[in-house]
Design a protein around this motif. Structure first.
Motif, PDB file in Angstrom:
ATOM      1  N   HIS A   1      31.415   0.357 -17.411  1.00  0.00           N
ATOM      2  CA  HIS A   1      30.734   1.235 -18.360  1.00  0.00           C
ATOM      3  C   HIS A   1      31.726   2.155 -19.035  1.00  0.00           C
ATOM      4  O   HIS A   1      32.875   2.283 -18.599  1.00  0.00           O
TER       5      HIS A   1
ATOM      6  N   HIS B   1      30.036  -4.172 -12.265  1.00  0.00           N
ATOM      7  CA  HIS B   1      29.677  -3.746 -13.621  1.00  0.00           C
ATOM      8  C   HIS B   1      30.806  -2.890 -14.200  1.00  0.00           C
ATOM      9  O   HIS B   1      31.780  -2.587 -13.519  1.00  0.00           O
TER      10      HIS B   1
ATOM     11  N   ARG C   1      22.684   0.800  -7.922  1.00  0.00           N
ATOM     12  CA  ARG C   1      23.480   1.883  -7.350  1.00  0.00           C
ATOM     13  C   ARG C   1      22.472   2.826  -6.684  1.00  0.00           C
ATOM     14  O   ARG C   1      21.639   3.421  -7.368  1.00  0.00           O
TER      15      ARG C   1
ATOM     16  N   HIS D   1      34.060  -2.773 -11.789  1.00  0.00           N
ATOM     17  CA  HIS D   1      34.092  -2.277 -10.407  1.00  0.00           C
ATOM     18  C   HIS D   1      32.853  -2.695  -9.635  1.00  0.00           C
ATOM     19  O   HIS D   1      31.756  -2.760 -10.181  1.00  0.00           O
TER      20      HIS D   1
END
Ligand SMILES: [Fe+2]
Length: 343
Positions: free
Chosen positions: A110, A108, A71, A149
């Motif tokens: 989270h 990923h 990211r 996402h």
């Protein structure tokens, strides 16, 4: 208020023995953690000027390939909280993320909840649990806790958005972790907000199912929010023009931690926001003006800038244009304050 004893009042041998046994006397620190009437606040009033941040973000695109970043984000860190702690407010993390044409930020998920607010660029989309969400200027895209996402950019030129997460809160709770996954298979051709939630109070008669999670709607198109505010401005000649982003099925805030809203300032208007306990952040979608906090710190802002302000303060926003409205997206910790009974 009574003056309390200090650490220095205690004999050194006693203090050393306390330290040895992992003990701390409360009274020398009590006023710091329970100050009289107003909390101590680390959140500083400030503005991240997009025109100055953008070149650095584009430079990151040259310096760091996606494989090395996963990211590619420059975090908007409020110095009051310490730059390394990556906090805009006590519970809100914000970052400006860049994706270049053809790039993908891999799949990923989270524990922290995230919203992205699109700042510039076209042709990118975020796929959330198989649902592709188009990313257009001013849209809110949700990636709630635990949902897969990934971001793909198939357009021209850079795409930049503002990430808003409850990461500082989840991290403090020792609950922050992430997991990588394989690229997603799309289960829908478009996001559900495109049809299912495109009009308030109206849903498709066939094949509509209520969301099974707390976030049935993942994309909140800016165009709809903007036209709602414009309608309100036509209806109400005075007063605060503000809307809240909610779950369309329950009316609850998007997340239990962070609340989102949008506001409009009429041309030339100056408004005092209702005084509240929570710190907040502002992202300027259109227009330019000034933010003043407690009558002293005055900050000028322009389109695409992002601002922060502490809670327990008098916030005044001024639209500097005599003929154009201002539109802002705001985020704060109100849902959490309400839940805790401190709002
Ligand atoms: Fe993420």
């Amino acid at each position: 208020m009574q003056q309390l004893g200090t650490l220095e009042d205690l004999p050194e041998s006693y203090r050393n023995e306390l330290t040895e046994q992992n003990l701390v006397p409360l009274w020398p620190n009590m006023r710091a953690v329970l100050p009289p009437k107003v909390p101590s606040r680390k959140t500083r009033t400030l503005c991240w000027d997009y025109s100055r941040v953008r070149p650095l973000l584009l430079q990151a695109g040259e310096l760091t390939p996606m494989e090395k970043a996963e990211r590619r984000v420059l975090v908007l860190a409020n110095p009051g909280h310490g730059l390394n702690n990556m906090q805009a407010t006590p519970s809100i993390y914000m970052g400006l993320q860049l994706i270049l044409p053809g790039e993908t930020a891999p799949n990923h998920r989270h524990t922290p909840n995230a919203v992205r607010i699109i700042i510039e660029g076209e042709g990118a989309y975020t796929t959330v649990n198989g649902e592709p969400c188009k990313m257009e200027r001013g849209d809110l895209i949700l990636t709630p806790s635990g949902k897969w996402h990934e971001h793909q950019h198939e357009g021209q030129g850079p795409i930049v958005w503002l990430d808003v997460l409850d990461l500082p809160l989840i991290y403090q709770l020792e609950g922050s972790w992430a997991m990588e996954g394989k690229p997603q298979e799309k289960i829908l051709s478009r996001d559900k907000s495109f049809a299912d939630y495109s009009a308030a109070g109206v849903v498709p008669s066939i094949n509509f199912r209520r969301g099974e999670t707390d976030s049935p709607m993942l994309r909140y198109p800016w165009g709809k929010t903007r036209s709602c505010l414009v309608e309100m401005a036509e209806h109400y000649q005075e007063g605060l023009l503000q809307v809240s982003y909610v779950n369309p099925e329950t009316g609850a805030s998007l997340f239990p931690s962070i609340g989102f809203g949008a506001l409009m300032l009429r041309p030339g208007e100056t408004i005092a926001l209702p005084k509240r306990t929570t710190a907040c952040v502002f992202h300027v979608v259109e227009g330019h003006g000034e933010l003043s906090v407690d009558g002293s710190s005055v900050v000028a802002w322009n389109e695409k800038d992002t601002l922060s302000a502490p809670g327990y303060s008098d916030i005044v926003l001024r639209n500097r244009s005599a003929d154009k409205p201002v539109f802002m997206i705001i985020a704060d910790e109100a849902p959490l304050h309400r839940y805790l009974g401190i709002f």
